[in-house]
Design a protein around this motif. Sequence first.
Motif, PDB file in Angstrom:
ATOM      1  N   SER A 251       0.643  -1.116   0.166  1.00  0.00           N
ATOM      2  CA  SER A 251       0.101   0.143   0.074  1.00  0.00           C
ATOM      3  C   SER A 251       0.964   1.320  -0.084  1.00  0.00           C
ATOM      4  O   SER A 251       0.716   2.238  -0.639  1.00  0.00           O
ATOM      5  CB  SER A 251      -0.977   0.030   1.133  1.00  0.00           C
ATOM      6  OG  SER A 251      -0.170  -0.210   2.445  1.00  0.00           O
ATOM      7  N   ALA A 252       1.750   1.264   0.693  1.00  0.00           N
ATOM      8  CA  ALA A 252       2.664   2.397   0.760  1.00  0.00           C
ATOM      9  C   ALA A 252       3.452   2.632  -0.695  1.00  0.00           C
ATOM     10  O   ALA A 252       3.509   3.838  -1.352  1.00  0.00           O
ATOM     11  CB  ALA A 252       4.130   2.188   1.702  1.00  0.00           C
ATOM     12  N   GLY A 253       3.911   1.644  -1.437  1.00  0.00           N
ATOM     13  CA  GLY A 253       4.181   1.592  -2.807  1.00  0.00           C
ATOM     14  C   GLY A 253       3.240   2.170  -3.867  1.00  0.00           C
ATOM     15  O   GLY A 253       3.567   3.086  -4.492  1.00  0.00           O
ATOM     16  N   GLY A 254       1.844   1.677  -3.360  1.00  0.00           N
ATOM     17  CA  GLY A 254       0.835   2.004  -4.134  1.00  0.00           C
ATOM     18  C   GLY A 254       0.554   3.385  -4.040  1.00  0.00           C
ATOM     19  O   GLY A 254       0.026   4.178  -5.178  1.00  0.00           O
ATOM     20  N   LEU A 255       0.652   4.040  -3.080  1.00  0.00           N
ATOM     21  CA  LEU A 255       0.300   5.479  -2.649  1.00  0.00           C
ATOM     22  C   LEU A 255       1.265   6.347  -3.702  1.00  0.00           C
ATOM     23  O   LEU A 255       1.034   7.262  -3.925  1.00  0.00           O
ATOM     24  CB  LEU A 255       0.150   5.667  -1.124  1.00  0.00           C
ATOM     25  CG  LEU A 255      -0.911   5.172  -0.437  1.00  0.00           C
ATOM     26  CD1 LEU A 255      -0.886   5.364   0.996  1.00  0.00           C
ATOM     27  CD2 LEU A 255      -2.425   5.986  -0.818  1.00  0.00           C
ATOM     28  N   VAL A 256       2.418   6.024  -3.374  1.00  0.00           N
ATOM     29  CA  VAL A 256       3.452   6.888  -4.007  1.00  0.00           C
ATOM     30  C   VAL A 256       3.356   6.817  -5.519  1.00  0.00           C
ATOM     31  O   VAL A 256       3.370   7.851  -6.236  1.00  0.00           O
ATOM     32  CB  VAL A 256       4.851   6.303  -3.652  1.00  0.00           C
ATOM     33  CG1 VAL A 256       6.108   6.879  -4.620  1.00  0.00           C
ATOM     34  CG2 VAL A 256       5.406   6.443  -2.355  1.00  0.00           C
ATOM     35  N   VAL A 261      -0.158  10.500 -10.156  1.00  0.00           N
ATOM     36  CA  VAL A 261      -1.399  10.809 -10.796  1.00  0.00           C
ATOM     37  C   VAL A 261      -2.341  11.968 -10.220  1.00  0.00           C
ATOM     38  O   VAL A 261      -2.717  12.860 -10.979  1.00  0.00           O
ATOM     39  CB  VAL A 261      -2.205   9.488 -11.063  1.00  0.00           C
ATOM     40  CG1 VAL A 261      -3.472   9.882 -11.919  1.00  0.00           C
ATOM     41  CG2 VAL A 261      -1.450   8.372 -11.787  1.00  0.00           C
ATOM     42  N   THR A 262      -2.451  11.724  -9.027  1.00  0.00           N
ATOM     43  CA  THR A 262      -3.261  12.713  -8.351  1.00  0.00           C
ATOM     44  C   THR A 262      -2.739  13.037  -6.816  1.00  0.00           C
ATOM     45  O   THR A 262      -2.285  12.053  -6.174  1.00  0.00           O
ATOM     46  CB  THR A 262      -4.789  12.588  -8.069  1.00  0.00           C
ATOM     47  OG1 THR A 262      -5.500  13.544  -7.535  1.00  0.00           O
ATOM     48  CG2 THR A 262      -5.043  11.021  -7.515  1.00  0.00           C
ATOM     49  N   PRO A 263      -2.659  14.171  -6.356  1.00  0.00           N
ATOM     50  CA  PRO A 263      -2.016  14.344  -5.190  1.00  0.00           C
ATOM     51  C   PRO A 263      -2.492  13.693  -3.918  1.00  0.00           C
ATOM     52  O   PRO A 263      -3.894  13.736  -3.885  1.00  0.00           O
ATOM     53  CB  PRO A 263      -1.974  15.929  -4.732  1.00  0.00           C
ATOM     54  CG  PRO A 263      -2.193  16.389  -6.151  1.00  0.00           C
ATOM     55  CD  PRO A 263      -2.879  15.648  -7.073  1.00  0.00           C
ATOM     56  N   ILE A 264      -1.790  12.907  -3.209  1.00  0.00           N
ATOM     57  CA  ILE A 264      -2.444  12.181  -1.876  1.00  0.00           C
ATOM     58  C   ILE A 264      -1.870  12.614  -0.747  1.00  0.00           C
ATOM     59  O   ILE A 264      -0.741  12.999  -0.746  1.00  0.00           O
ATOM     60  CB  ILE A 264      -2.048  10.804  -2.373  1.00  0.00           C
ATOM     61  CG1 ILE A 264      -2.493  10.292  -3.451  1.00  0.00           C
ATOM     62  CG2 ILE A 264      -2.373   9.776  -1.066  1.00  0.00           C
ATOM     63  CD1 ILE A 264      -3.985  10.073  -3.648  1.00  0.00           C
ATOM     64  N   SER A 265      -2.745  12.946   0.164  1.00  0.00           N
ATOM     65  CA  SER A 265      -2.246  13.465   1.561  1.00  0.00           C
ATOM     66  C   SER A 265      -1.263  12.530   2.085  1.00  0.00           C
ATOM     67  O   SER A 265      -1.473  11.581   2.321  1.00  0.00           O
ATOM     68  CB  SER A 265      -3.571  13.989   2.355  1.00  0.00           C
ATOM     69  OG  SER A 265      -2.818  14.185   3.711  1.00  0.00           O
ATOM     70  N   LEU A 327     -16.084   3.630   3.910  1.00  0.00           N
ATOM     71  CA  LEU A 327     -14.895   4.432   3.660  1.00  0.00           C
ATOM     72  C   LEU A 327     -15.207   5.374   2.311  1.00  0.00           C
ATOM     73  O   LEU A 327     -14.908   6.581   1.933  1.00  0.00           O
ATOM     74  CB  LEU A 327     -13.593   4.104   3.752  1.00  0.00           C
ATOM     75  CG  LEU A 327     -13.151   3.775   5.008  1.00  0.00           C
ATOM     76  CD1 LEU A 327     -11.786   2.979   4.830  1.00  0.00           C
ATOM     77  CD2 LEU A 327     -12.687   4.887   5.935  1.00  0.00           C
ATOM     78  N   SER A 328     -15.759   4.614   1.256  1.00  0.00           N
ATOM     79  CA  SER A 328     -16.078   5.327  -0.063  1.00  0.00           C
ATOM     80  C   SER A 328     -16.935   6.418   0.265  1.00  0.00           C
ATOM     81  O   SER A 328     -17.182   7.478  -0.690  1.00  0.00           O
ATOM     82  CB  SER A 328     -16.548   4.244  -0.904  1.00  0.00           C
ATOM     83  OG  SER A 328     -17.943   3.861  -0.585  1.00  0.00           O
ATOM     84  N   ALA A 329     -17.644   6.658   1.184  1.00  0.00           N
ATOM     85  CA  ALA A 329     -18.852   7.645   1.467  1.00  0.00           C
ATOM     86  C   ALA A 329     -18.172   8.845   2.017  1.00  0.00           C
ATOM     87  O   ALA A 329     -18.678   9.908   1.533  1.00  0.00           O
ATOM     88  CB  ALA A 329     -19.795   7.104   2.655  1.00  0.00           C
ATOM     89  N   VAL A 330     -16.924   8.908   2.379  1.00  0.00           N
ATOM     90  CA  VAL A 330     -16.157   9.928   2.597  1.00  0.00           C
ATOM     91  C   VAL A 330     -15.785  10.549   1.333  1.00  0.00           C
ATOM     92  O   VAL A 330     -15.503  11.999   1.516  1.00  0.00           O
ATOM     93  CB  VAL A 330     -14.909   9.549   3.763  1.00  0.00           C
ATOM     94  CG1 VAL A 330     -13.949  10.697   3.869  1.00  0.00           C
ATOM     95  CG2 VAL A 330     -15.316   8.912   4.947  1.00  0.00           C
ATOM     96  N   LEU A 331     -15.838   9.763   0.266  1.00  0.00           N
ATOM     97  CA  LEU A 331     -15.183  10.689  -0.867  1.00  0.00           C
ATOM     98  C   LEU A 331     -16.563  11.853  -1.418  1.00  0.00           C
ATOM     99  O   LEU A 331     -16.079  12.381  -2.304  1.00  0.00           O
ATOM    100  CB  LEU A 331     -15.274   9.542  -2.172  1.00  0.00           C
ATOM    101  CG  LEU A 331     -14.092   8.388  -1.670  1.00  0.00           C
ATOM    102  CD1 LEU A 331     -14.027   7.389  -2.791  1.00  0.00           C
ATOM    103  CD2 LEU A 331     -12.692   8.889  -1.593  1.00  0.00           C
ATOM    104  N   THR A 340      -8.534  11.882   0.210  1.00  0.00           N
ATOM    105  CA  THR A 340      -7.126  11.044  -0.123  1.00  0.00           C
ATOM    106  C   THR A 340      -6.955  10.162   1.100  1.00  0.00           C
ATOM    107  O   THR A 340      -6.171   9.404   0.865  1.00  0.00           O
ATOM    108  CB  THR A 340      -5.987  12.100  -0.510  1.00  0.00           C
ATOM    109  OG1 THR A 340      -5.809  12.849   0.302  1.00  0.00           O
ATOM    110  CG2 THR A 340      -6.376  12.425  -1.881  1.00  0.00           C
ATOM    111  N   MET A 341      -7.296  10.654   2.320  1.00  0.00           N
ATOM    112  CA  MET A 341      -7.198  10.069   3.584  1.00  0.00           C
ATOM    113  C   MET A 341      -8.046   8.645   3.327  1.00  0.00           C
ATOM    114  O   MET A 341      -7.584   7.557   3.696  1.00  0.00           O
ATOM    115  CB  MET A 341      -7.465  10.665   4.797  1.00  0.00           C
ATOM    116  CG  MET A 341      -6.465  11.700   5.292  1.00  0.00           C
ATOM    117  SD  MET A 341      -6.867  12.209   6.958  1.00  0.00           S
ATOM    118  CE  MET A 341      -8.108  13.110   6.607  1.00  0.00           C
ATOM    119  N   ALA A 342      -9.219   8.747   2.938  1.00  0.00           N
ATOM    120  CA  ALA A 342     -10.205   7.702   2.601  1.00  0.00           C
ATOM    121  C   ALA A 342      -9.503   6.731   1.593  1.00  0.00           C
ATOM    122  O   ALA A 342      -9.704   5.489   1.877  1.00  0.00           O
ATOM    123  CB  ALA A 342     -11.516   8.077   2.403  1.00  0.00           C
TER     124      ALA A 342
END
Length: 735
Positions: A251-256, A261-265, A327-331, A340-342
Amino acid sequence: MGYLRKESRVSSRKLATADRPPSRASAAAPTSADFGGILGRLGATMAGRAGWVFGVWLIALVALGAAAPSVFSSLAGAGWQANGSESVQVRELAQEHFGGNSSASVQVVVHSDTEQVTDPAVARVLDEATAVFAADPRFGEVIAPQPGMTISPDGHTGILIAGANASTDDMVKAVDDVKGELTALSGDGVEVYPTGASALWSDFNKANHDAMIKAEMVSWPVTMAIMVLAFGSLVAAGLPLLLTLAGLVASAGGLVLLNTVTPISVWAMNFAMMFALALGIDYALFLVSRFRDALGKTGDPRLAVAETMDTAGKAVVLSGVTVLVSLSAVLLVPAPAVRTMAVGIMLAVAFVLAATLTLLPAALGKLGPKVNAGSLPFAKRQQHRSPRFAAWGTLLHKHPWPFAIGAVVVLVGLSIPVFGLKVAMPSIQVVPTNAPVRQGYELVQAQMGEGAPGMLQIIAPTSEADATAAAAAATEGIAMVTPPMPAIDGSDYVMLQAMPNVDPSDDSMGSIVDRLRADLPEQARVGGAPAENLDLQQALNDYLPIIVAVILALGFLLLLIALQAPLIAILGTVVSLLSTAAAFGVAKLIFQDGHGASLLGFTPQGFLDGWGPVFFFAMIFAIAMDYTVFLLSTVKEQYERTGDAAAAQVEGMGHSGRVIFAAAAVMVGVFFSFALADPLPPKEMGVILGVAVLLDAILVRLVLLPALLRLTGHAAWWSPAWLRRILPKISFSHG
C-alpha cells in the motif's frame, strides 16, 4: 445444555455428520466438490500452487517496495480546503493577480529585542531571507515588512511575505526545503521564524510523522505479545504480522505511484498504517484460527484451507467490502485531504484483503501442521471452540434481559454527551511548542494583536475598493483594515487585509467572517487561512448527515445480502450505530471537556477536530461492522447446520468469542499506542478508535448482540420468500 433438547433428531444428525472428519479416502483424493464454493476453491488453488503465489507476491512487493521508502516525502502536505468555496476562490485570485500573496504564502517573522526592523542588522537578515526565496521558483513576489501593516508598533518585529507560486501541496514541500536555511539566519540578537499556513502544515506533518513512527514501534511488540497469547504458537502468531507487513509495503508503494497521478495527502499513509495493521491482523486471526480447527478434523492442509476460506473467508470478504464501502462514502466530501485519507485506507485494506485471500491460504497450505510449531505449553490442547465463551453464551441465553438492558443503558448513557459536541479545525495548539511556526505565531500575537496571525484577505473589483474598505472597517470584530493594494499584473482587482480582534481559532471567528461577508459589497470576496478553515468546517458539517445516511444504508444492505435476514441486518446496523455514538460521547468528554487530559498529556482545545465526525464515523462504523460480521457469520453458519436458533447463538459465541476478544485486544493495543503521540490529532485518532473498539467488542458483540439473538430466536434469521428470490444465495457453512 438444556437448549439442545429442543433440537430435532434431523438437526442432531446433521450436526454429528458435519463434525465428523472425512474418510481417509476423501482426504487422500479430494475432488472439487470437497472444496465447496468459489472461495473454497480459490483457497485450495492458492494452497496447491503456493510457489507461484509466493513468487507473484515477491515480485509485487519488490516492485512496490522500491517506492515505499519515499512515501512520507512524496505525498502531499496540504489539501485542507473546501473545493469551490469562497475562500478558495480568493486564494486562487491572489495566486494569479497578487504575486502569490495568498493563504499559501510564507510569512517570515523577524524580531529583535534591541534592534528595529529598519536597522542594519535586521535589514541584512531580511535581505538574506529574500535571497533564499528568490533562488526557488516555487516562491513568487517577496513583500518586505510594511509600516502600519506588517511591522509592529514598536518597530522590533517585521513580517516578510513570500508569495506562493505553486500549489498548496508544493508550497508545503517548498517550506520543508527552505525552513532550515531560514531559521539558520537567527543569531546576533535577531530571531527568524517561518510561519503561515504552509509552514504550519510543514511543521505539523513532521511532528505527526514522528508520532506515527513512535506509535508503530510500540504497537508491533504489543501486538506480537497478544498474538502469541491468542494462538499459543509462535508460527501461527507470526503469520498475521507477516501478512500485514506485506499489505503495508504494497500500500505504501501504491500510494507513491498513485500520487504521481493525483496528489495524495501524507495523512493517508498515517491512517493506512494504523488501519491496515489492525484489520490485517483481525482477518488473519480469524482465518488462522479456523484453519487450525479444520486441519484437526481433516488432516489434509488443502482441504483445511478450502473449508477455512469457504466459511471464515466469506466473513473476511464481507468485512473488507463493508470497510471499503463505509470509507467510500467519505469521498463525497469536496476536500482533497479528507478524500485522499479515505483513498489511502481503502488502498491499504484492498492490499491486505488481497493478501488474506491469496498469500495467507498459500502459506497455510504450505505449513500444514507446522502452523502449530513453537507452541507454548498452555496451548497444546487449545481448541477452536472455547468452552468459556460457550458458557458465556449459555449465560446470556438464560438471562438475556438483564444483560441487554444493562448494555443499552451504558451505551445510551455514553452517547448522551454527543449532543453537546463542538467541532472546529485544529488550532495552533496541535503543533509542538518548540516548532518555529508556533513560536512565530505567538510572537506576532504578542507584538501585533490577537488576530494578527489570522489576517483575512478581501479581494474586490477596483471600483468597489473604497466601499469595501469602509464596510470592512465598520464590521464588528474587525480591529484593523489595510489600505487597498492594486493587483501587480494590472488586473481590475484590489486586495485588503482585515485583522480580526480575536485569535483565529476563537469560537466567534465564524460569526466575524459571516458578518464581514454580509456587510461587504456583493462582488467582494473574503478568504485567508481562517476563512478557509471555516469554509471547510461548514462543508464537513453539511456532508455529515449525507455520509451517515449513506453508510448506514449501505451497511444494512451488505448485511442483508450476506445474512439473508432483514431483522438481524437491522439489529446489526443499529447496534453498530449505538457503539459509534458512544465512542463519540467519550470523545467529547475527553477532548472537548478535558477529562483525563493530564493523564493523556494534552491541553484540550474545547472542541473535537473538525474532520473527526465525518472520518471517524466511517472508520468506527467500519470496525463495528467488522465484529458484527465475525459474530453473525459464525452464528449463521451454526444455524444453517442445526436449524436451532438457541444452539446457533451459544455455539456461535463458543466458536467466535475468543477470536473477537483477541482481535479487539490487538486493535485496542494498536490504537491506544497512538495515544502516546504528542500532536493532538493522532492522539484523538488513537483514543477515539481504541475506545470505540473496546465498547463495541465488549458491550455490543459479546453482550448486546448475542442477547438480542436470544430474544429474537428464529425470527432473527427469517426472510420472506420474495426477498429470498431476489437475493443472491450465500451460505456460511462448508460444503
